[in-house]
Design a protein around this motif. Structure first.
Motif, PDB file in Angstrom:
ATOM      1  N   TYR A  49      -5.645  -0.686  -6.240  1.00 42.38           N
ATOM      2  CA  TYR A  49      -5.196   0.074  -7.557  1.00 42.38           C
ATOM      3  C   TYR A  49      -5.707  -0.817  -8.608  1.00 42.38           C
ATOM      4  O   TYR A  49      -5.367  -2.264  -8.609  1.00 42.38           O
ATOM      5  CB  TYR A  49      -3.757   0.316  -7.357  1.00 42.38           C
ATOM      6  CG  TYR A  49      -3.649   1.404  -6.324  1.00 42.38           C
ATOM      7  CD1 TYR A  49      -4.019   2.654  -6.477  1.00 42.38           C
ATOM      8  CD2 TYR A  49      -3.128   0.855  -4.994  1.00 42.38           C
ATOM      9  CE1 TYR A  49      -4.374   3.415  -5.245  1.00 42.38           C
ATOM     10  CE2 TYR A  49      -3.122   1.657  -3.791  1.00 42.38           C
ATOM     11  CZ  TYR A  49      -3.699   2.817  -4.044  1.00 42.38           C
ATOM     12  OH  TYR A  49      -3.625   3.776  -2.932  1.00 42.38           O
TER      13      TYR A  49
ATOM     14  N   SER B 212      -8.356   3.221  -7.071  1.00 41.85           N
ATOM     15  CA  SER B 212      -8.156   4.211  -8.258  1.00 41.85           C
ATOM     16  C   SER B 212      -7.972   3.145  -9.377  1.00 41.85           C
ATOM     17  O   SER B 212      -7.883   2.083  -9.358  1.00 41.85           O
ATOM     18  CB  SER B 212      -6.730   4.987  -8.038  1.00 41.85           C
ATOM     19  OG  SER B 212      -5.734   4.439  -8.093  1.00 41.85           O
TER      20      SER B 212
ATOM     21  N   GLN C 283      -5.625   8.122 -10.633  1.00 36.33           N
ATOM     22  CA  GLN C 283      -4.156   7.503 -10.086  1.00 36.33           C
ATOM     23  C   GLN C 283      -3.149   8.603 -10.187  1.00 36.33           C
ATOM     24  O   GLN C 283      -2.353   8.610 -10.987  1.00 36.33           O
ATOM     25  CB  GLN C 283      -3.863   6.271 -11.022  1.00 36.33           C
ATOM     26  CG  GLN C 283      -4.617   4.821 -10.926  1.00 36.33           C
ATOM     27  CD  GLN C 283      -4.102   3.922 -11.540  1.00 36.33           C
ATOM     28  OE1 GLN C 283      -3.404   4.073 -12.649  1.00 36.33           O
ATOM     29  NE2 GLN C 283      -4.303   2.668 -11.184  1.00 36.33           N
TER      30      GLN C 283
ATOM     31  N   GLY D  15      -1.875   9.665  -6.957  1.00 38.92           N
ATOM     32  CA  GLY D  15      -1.405   9.838  -5.528  1.00 38.92           C
ATOM     33  C   GLY D  15      -2.324  10.196  -4.474  1.00 38.92           C
ATOM     34  O   GLY D  15      -2.003  10.244  -3.218  1.00 38.92           O
TER      35      GLY D  15
ATOM     36  N   VAL E 118      -3.965   8.329  -1.526  1.00 41.21           N
ATOM     37  CA  VAL E 118      -3.260   7.923  -0.358  1.00 41.21           C
ATOM     38  C   VAL E 118      -3.001   8.903   0.525  1.00 41.21           C
ATOM     39  O   VAL E 118      -2.262   9.905   0.074  1.00 41.21           O
ATOM     40  CB  VAL E 118      -1.812   7.210  -0.937  1.00 41.21           C
ATOM     41  CG1 VAL E 118      -0.922   6.641   0.267  1.00 41.21           C
ATOM     42  CG2 VAL E 118      -1.986   6.168  -1.917  1.00 41.21           C
TER      43      VAL E 118
ATOM     44  N   THR F 231      -5.021   6.375   5.406  1.00 45.64           N
ATOM     45  CA  THR F 231      -4.871   5.070   4.735  1.00 45.64           C
ATOM     46  C   THR F 231      -3.861   4.081   5.379  1.00 45.64           C
ATOM     47  O   THR F 231      -2.818   4.430   6.042  1.00 45.64           O
ATOM     48  CB  THR F 231      -3.954   5.056   3.220  1.00 45.64           C
ATOM     49  OG1 THR F 231      -4.908   6.260   2.523  1.00 45.64           O
ATOM     50  CG2 THR F 231      -3.636   3.974   2.615  1.00 45.64           C
TER      51      THR F 231
ATOM     52  N   VAL G 183      -2.176  -0.606   1.233  1.00 48.33           N
ATOM     53  CA  VAL G 183      -2.702  -0.774  -0.053  1.00 48.33           C
ATOM     54  C   VAL G 183      -2.533  -2.070  -0.716  1.00 48.33           C
ATOM     55  O   VAL G 183      -1.930  -2.717  -0.307  1.00 48.33           O
ATOM     56  CB  VAL G 183      -1.797   0.428  -1.079  1.00 48.33           C
ATOM     57  CG1 VAL G 183      -2.031   1.954  -0.417  1.00 48.33           C
ATOM     58  CG2 VAL G 183      -0.437  -0.088  -1.103  1.00 48.33           C
TER      59      VAL G 183
ATOM     60  N   ASP H  68       0.191   6.282  -7.249  1.00 47.69           N
ATOM     61  CA  ASP H  68      -0.197   5.905  -5.976  1.00 47.69           C
ATOM     62  C   ASP H  68       0.734   5.303  -5.143  1.00 47.69           C
ATOM     63  O   ASP H  68       1.008   5.123  -4.145  1.00 47.69           O
ATOM     64  CB  ASP H  68      -1.319   5.278  -6.365  1.00 47.69           C
ATOM     65  CG  ASP H  68      -2.693   5.944  -6.668  1.00 47.69           C
ATOM     66  OD1 ASP H  68      -2.660   7.097  -6.300  1.00 47.69           O
ATOM     67  OD2 ASP H  68      -3.336   5.403  -7.693  1.00 47.69           O
TER      68      ASP H  68
END
Length: 196
Positions: A7, A31, A57, A59, A62, A66, A69, A81
């Motif tokens: 992220y 993202s 961004q 969500g 995910v 995944t 993160v 996210d």
């Protein structure tokens, strides 16, 4: 193969980690709030060219594929996210923890300090390269020579077990990245920059 979303993937530290993991064959997605910005279009194309999947961004990045993160201190807990990762019960790793994990697998030279760390890390990387040592690199700044090779420039995968990293001094996580390397260089550190 594990999938690790990042992220704020367009950030210098996050993009370097994402590239390094891709160089190792690990699936990477990410993202960034600047996903549609013209200012980041070139970086986005480069990361996608390496095989990174970039999303908004919201969500949606995910999902069931995944495994974990990776976040930086620039990510707010209210980020969609992060909320999606929490709902799925996924591990959330700070960037410095992931870097510490990578450092533990290599003969690492970590450079940290309030100023000069990108320059010193680049110099060490170039010295080792000139000596035929084929080091890897994870840095916050791009090296012109690597850019001329068509790379983003702040990460490189060499052919040896040597790794040069720029370690973040701005958080309390500094110890995660400077206590395990073969060699740590602490340049100048101003205490008031430390944050939680």
């Amino acid at each position: 193969m594990p999938k690790h979303p990042f992220y704020r993937i367009f950030g210098s530290g996050m993009s370097a980690l994402a590239q390094y993991l891709r160089f190792q064959g690990i699936t990477v997605s990410g993202s960034d709030r600047l996903v549609t910005s013209e200012d980041t279009a070139s970086l986005r194309r480069s990361l996608e060219g390496l095989g990174c999947t970039i999303s908004s961004q919201d969500g949606s990045g995910v999902n069931e594929e995944t495994d974990a993160v990776c976040i930086s201190t620039a990510i707010e807990e209210s980020n969609p996210d992060i909320a999606a990762a929490c709902i799925r019960g996924l591990p959330i790793l700070h960037r410095s923890d992931l870097l510490a994990t990578i450092i533990a697998t290599k003969k690492t030279i970590a450079v940290t300090g309030t100023s000069g760390k990108s320059t010193v890390a680049a110099m060490i990387f170039e010295f080792l390269t000139a000596c035929g040592k084929s080091p890897s690199l994870i840095s916050g700044a791009s090296l012109r020579r690597l850019e001329k090779q068509g790379l983003i420039g702040n990460a490189y995968s060499g052919g040896s077990d040597l790794l040069v990293v720029e370690a973040d001094e701005a958080t309390e996580r500094l110890l995660n990245t400077v206590r395990m390397p073969q060699c740590s260089l602490i340049l100048r550190r101003i205490i008031k920059r430390l944050t939680r």
